[in-house]
Design a protein around this motif. Sequence first.
Motif, short mmCIF file in Angstrom:
data_model
loop_
_atom_site.label_atom_id
_atom_site.label_comp_id
_atom_site.label_asym_id
_atom_site.label_seq_id
_atom_site.Cartn_x
_atom_site.Cartn_y
_atom_site.Cartn_z
N ALA A 306 24.57 42.17 37.70
CA ALA A 306 25.70 41.28 37.41
C ALA A 306 25.94 40.33 38.59
CB ALA A 306 26.96 42.09 37.13
N PRO A 307 26.06 39.04 38.34
CA PRO A 307 26.29 38.10 39.45
C PRO A 307 27.70 38.23 40.02
CG PRO A 307 26.44 36.95 37.36
CD PRO A 307 25.99 38.35 37.04
N VAL A 308 27.87 37.72 41.23
CA VAL A 308 29.18 37.75 41.88
C VAL A 308 29.39 36.40 42.56
CG1 VAL A 308 28.18 38.78 43.96
CG2 VAL A 308 30.64 38.95 43.55
N GLY A 309 30.62 35.91 42.52
CA GLY A 309 30.94 34.63 43.15
C GLY A 309 32.18 34.75 44.01
N VAL A 310 32.15 34.11 45.17
CA VAL A 310 33.28 34.12 46.10
C VAL A 310 33.53 32.67 46.52
CG1 VAL A 310 34.21 34.95 48.28
CG2 VAL A 310 32.69 36.41 46.94
N SER A 311 34.77 32.22 46.41
CA SER A 311 35.09 30.84 46.79
C SER A 311 36.47 30.80 47.45
CB SER A 311 35.07 29.92 45.58
OG SER A 311 36.02 30.32 44.61
N VAL A 312 36.65 29.77 48.28
CA VAL A 312 37.91 29.55 48.98
C VAL A 312 38.29 28.08 48.78
CG1 VAL A 312 39.15 29.58 51.17
CG2 VAL A 312 37.41 31.33 50.68
N VAL A 322 39.01 33.42 45.58
CA VAL A 322 38.60 33.86 44.25
C VAL A 322 37.37 34.73 44.38
CG1 VAL A 322 37.82 33.16 41.96
CG2 VAL A 322 39.56 31.80 43.15
N VAL A 323 37.41 35.92 43.79
CA VAL A 323 36.26 36.82 43.70
C VAL A 323 36.07 37.14 42.22
CG1 VAL A 323 35.30 39.05 44.34
CG2 VAL A 323 36.69 37.78 45.99
N GLY A 373 31.99 35.55 33.16
CA GLY A 373 32.11 36.44 32.00
C GLY A 373 32.86 37.72 32.24
N GLY A 374 33.04 38.10 33.50
CA GLY A 374 33.75 39.33 33.81
C GLY A 374 35.13 39.05 34.35
N ALA A 375 35.57 39.92 35.25
CA ALA A 375 36.91 39.79 35.82
C ALA A 375 36.91 38.79 36.97
CB ALA A 375 37.41 41.15 36.32
N ARG A 376 38.02 38.13 37.14
CA ARG A 376 38.22 37.23 38.28
C ARG A 376 39.54 37.58 38.94
NH1 ARG A 376 38.22 30.85 37.47
NH2 ARG A 376 39.91 31.37 36.03
N VAL A 377 39.47 37.91 40.22
CA VAL A 377 40.67 38.18 41.02
C VAL A 377 40.94 36.92 41.84
CG1 VAL A 377 41.75 39.63 42.76
CG2 VAL A 377 40.12 40.62 41.13
N ARG A 378 42.11 36.35 41.61
CA ARG A 378 42.49 35.11 42.31
C ARG A 378 43.70 35.39 43.19
NH1 ARG A 378 45.65 30.83 40.33
NH2 ARG A 378 45.54 31.76 38.26
#
Length: 403
Positions: A306-312, A322-323, A373-378
């Motif tokens: 599953a991919p993962v993304g992190v941004s500021v 955002v994770v 497509g999954g959860a996003r914690v902001r």
Amino acid sequence: MRAVITRALLLATGLVALVFVATAGFLTYAHAAATAAEADRRDTAVVTGVLAVSADPDAVRGTIARTAAGAEGRLSVVLPDGTRLGAGRGTQVASVEGAVVSVVPAAVSFPFLPLLLVLGAAVPAVGAAVWLGHRPFTPVLAALRDLTTSVGRRVRLRGPRELEVLAESIDAASSRTAQLRAKEREMIADVSHRLRTPLAALRLDADAIGPGQVADRIRSAVSTLGHDVDRIIQSLQPSDDEAATCDVAAVVEARMAFWSAHAADQGRLCEIDVGEPCWVPLAPDALGAVVDTLLENVFRHTPPAAPVGVSVVRHAGWVTLVVEDGGTGVADPSSALHRGSSGGGSTGLGLDIARAAAEATGGTIHLERGRLGGARVRLRFGEADSHHEPASPRAWRLWQGHP
């Protein structure tokens, strides 16, 4: 509270004043109607008295003209021979010696002037009633003010018994909360201290493995874990550094150096976009713990591919971290955002740690569906040295499971 009391008093006194004015108007009108009817009865009695003595048309006509009802054209007399004297054609009120006396009731106008006088007296009376009505509430308002300014200290109230009981309940709850927090800190300190012995053994075993890429990662993970244990123990001690700040972009880059390598081992796509430097009123270790917690949740609860993304992102006095992941999302959002509750077999403290860090800066936490497509914690942090209003309300939006 004072505004609520004022509105209640205005409503109550206004209704009383309305009933009083309406009653006064009705009584004044009824009195005027009764006075007019009594005058008509007197005029009728005068005419009937003359008819009892003489039926001379001239005498009767003169008598009618001298009465108020006759002068207004409301009183008439029909003699036995059918002759009508007077202009009124009203209701029969008397019959004397074959003569019939009739009168038209006087028109009674509504007494607006007396009613205006009553209304003029009622308005200042309502104001006085509201002012006097506040006096019994003065102890209550003073006690409530004491309650609102008693954060962090025991509440001592002198007021209504109900509020004194409430203050005692608040004191008891505060004491119980302080005891629970102290017990929690002791437990965390004890567990952290006990972890040092197996960590020391792991560090020795890692050193004995020898060189190599895998051995280096193991040693790095053990070192990071030891650092985290030391940081937990240090965080339990009182700190005077309340003005600590950190660059979110720098902290995220530093922590993602470890998590990117971990993602590469699993064949997991890892997207990182930190942007420009942005400072928040948090210690670097505290923010690093938040990043580690969120990434640990992703790696623990999503498939390896599953991919993962992190941004500021920095915008308008806020810094948003955002994770997000490409997993299946959050099965129970309500439990995920409550301390100590988890549906994934974990401690349930991860998102609560992140929430506490965000709210410490006046920000919020949001759990929603992400673009992967999954959860996003902001997490939205209040930017350091930015005089913006705190987020209102301080609440989180639950991930609904829909795009």
